[in-house]
Motif scaffolding. Structure first.
Motif, PDB file in Angstrom:
ATOM      1  N   LEU A  38       0.817  -1.206   0.000  1.00 32.44           N
ATOM      2  CA  LEU A  38       0.000   0.000   0.000  1.00 32.44           C
ATOM      3  C   LEU A  38       0.853   1.260   0.000  1.00 32.44           C
ATOM      4  N   VAL A  41       2.002   1.543  -3.685  1.00 35.72           N
ATOM      5  CA  VAL A  41       0.911   1.878  -4.601  1.00 35.72           C
ATOM      6  C   VAL A  41       0.400   3.286  -4.303  1.00 35.72           C
ATOM      7  N   GLY A  42       0.335   3.619  -3.020  1.00 31.01           N
ATOM      8  CA  GLY A  42       0.056   4.974  -2.607  1.00 31.01           C
ATOM      9  C   GLY A  42      -1.372   5.453  -2.676  1.00 31.01           C
ATOM     10  N   PRO A  43      -2.339   4.736  -2.081  1.00 26.48           N
ATOM     11  CA  PRO A  43      -3.675   5.336  -2.023  1.00 26.48           C
ATOM     12  C   PRO A  43      -3.617   6.620  -1.200  1.00 26.48           C
ATOM     13  N   ILE A  86      -8.467  -1.070  -2.379  1.00 31.37           N
ATOM     14  CA  ILE A  86      -8.254   0.312  -2.829  1.00 31.37           C
ATOM     15  C   ILE A  86      -8.794   0.578  -4.225  1.00 31.37           C
ATOM     16  N   SER A  89     -10.202   3.913  -4.699  1.00 32.87           N
ATOM     17  CA  SER A  89      -9.413   4.977  -4.083  1.00 32.87           C
ATOM     18  C   SER A  89      -8.527   5.647  -5.120  1.00 32.87           C
ATOM     19  N   THR A  91      -5.102   7.112  -6.142  1.00 35.51           N
ATOM     20  CA  THR A  91      -3.731   6.865  -5.726  1.00 35.51           C
ATOM     21  C   THR A  91      -2.826   8.002  -6.200  1.00 35.51           C
ATOM     22  N   TYR A  92      -1.636   8.044  -5.623  1.00 33.63           N
ATOM     23  CA  TYR A  92      -0.665   9.040  -6.077  1.00 33.63           C
ATOM     24  C   TYR A  92      -0.267   8.767  -7.518  1.00 33.63           C
TER      25      TYR A  92
END
Length: 116
Positions: A38, A41-43, A86, A89, A91-92
């Motif tokens: 996570l 992946v960066g939510p 996610i 969501s 993400t970045y």
């Protein structure tokens, strides 16, 4: 951000880590892998408090209390489990992709304007 907010955040994080350490070993290993996944992946909402991570610990605590192995709870494909968590969501990576798209479109429009 006030110093009290920082202190409170550290207290919450330490309590969270203590909950993870109280899980059975197999759950701890999978949790750490999920956390790494996570973070990569960066939510975006992962940094907004600890809602997602705390929710995972809650879920794992329930599974452990029922005597289930961690892969019975997550399924054998842990990355797919994370992706499902996610899926809606932002993400970045999404934000970065939008930024790149905007720059490309701007460059294309600018290049088109020069040829007219």
């Amino acid at each position: 951000m006030r110093i009290q907010d920082i202190i409170q955040g550290k207290k919450e994080w330490r309590a969270h880590v203590a909950r993870v350490k109280a899980l059975p070993q197999d759950y701890q290993i999978v949790y750490k892998e999920i956390q790494k996944y996570l973070f990569k992946v960066g939510p975006v909402e992962l940094t907004d408090g600890m809602g997602l991570l705390s929710g995972i610990v809650d879920f794992f605590e329930e599974g452990a209390a029922l005597g289930k192995g961690v892969l019975e709870v997550t399924g054998s494909d842990v990355a797919a489990f994370c992706d499902e968590l996610i899926k809606d969501s932002k993400t970045y990576a999404d934000i970065y992709q939008q930024s790149v798209d905007q720059k490309v479109n701007k460059a294309i429009r600018k290049g088109t304007d020069n040829t007219i």
